[in-house]
Enzyme design. Structure first.
Site, PDB file in Angstrom:
ATOM      1  N   GLY A 174       0.834  -1.202   0.000  1.00  9.33           N
ATOM      2  CA  GLY A 174       0.000   0.000   0.000  1.00  9.33           C
ATOM      3  C   GLY A 174       0.862   1.242   0.000  1.00  9.33           C
ATOM      4  N   GLU A 233      -9.639  -1.489  -6.621  1.00  6.25           N
ATOM      5  CA  GLU A 233      -8.669  -0.887  -7.536  1.00  6.25           C
ATOM      6  C   GLU A 233      -9.082  -1.028  -9.008  1.00  6.25           C
ATOM      7  OE1 GLU A 233      -6.427   0.783  -6.039  1.00  6.25           O
ATOM      8  OE2 GLU A 233      -6.618  -0.067  -4.034  1.00  6.25           O
TER       9      GLU A 233
END
Length: 197
Positions: free
Chosen positions: A18, A99
């Site tokens: 991340g 995403e």
């Protein structure tokens, strides 16, 4: 975007890197977190967001990793999360939805501050200027990027909240990112000036 299924070896954990909202809003279960960096990449607000931090009429800007010269640029710091093998498929499904506006899923090695590899083959999602990425906004002046971030709002909230939470999260793990810091300063100034009008 449609992607080939990710094949993990039997019993292999999934590591997720991340560098944006996942640092401050993970959104999935994990059993280990490692502060680490991606070499040869820098964090930039080049991806348009029409589903979270903006709308199709006024896209917000979210971060991607831009390839850069690792000999000249510092690494991009973030956090890697270890997902146990029995949860890997479930977490990948979550990430594919979260995403979905990013056009590439990549795997990369991650490093500590001594330059040693601490995680191999972590998964992350990036946006590129490829034709299939319909939400790519690309490079712009820092003033233009700050203005967009200070203004855009989407179903998940204000684009400025995304930036400010990310800046806070980076400070929380001891990361100094000059580009992020400058954007934060400019966005705060824009919002304060609007409040004072």
């Amino acid at each position: 975007m449609e992607r080939e299924p990710l094949r993990l070896a039997p019993g292999e954990p999934l590591w997720v890197f991340g560098y944006g909202s996942i640092v401050w809003k993970v959104g999935f279960d994990f059993d280990e977190r490692v502060i680490c960096s991606a070499r040869g990449y820098r964090r930039r607000f080049y991806q348009g967001s029409t589903d979270h931090r903006g709308t199709p009429e006024f896209p917000g800007r979210t971060v991607t990793l831009e390839p850069c010269d690792a000999d000249v640029n510092p690494p991009c710091w973030g956090a890697a999360y270890r997902v146990p093998p029995e949860r890997a498929e479930e977490v990948l499904e979550i990430l594919e939805v979260r995403e979905k506006q990013y056009d590439k899923r990549i795997r990369l090695d991650l490093y500590d501050d001594n330059g040693d590899v601490v995680v191999r083959d972590a998964v992350t999602y990036i946006a590129t200027g490829a034709s299939e990425n319909l939400n790519w906004l690309g490079e712009a002046s820092i003033e233009e990027v700050a203005e967009t971030i200070a203004t855009a709002v989407g179903p998940s909230g204000a684009n400025s909240e995304y930036l400010l939470n990310l800046a806070d999260a980076m400070r929380g793990i001891g990361v100094h990112d000059p580009h992020l810091d400058e954007l934060e300063r400019r966005v705060r100034e824009i919002k304060e000036n609007r409040t004072g009008e």
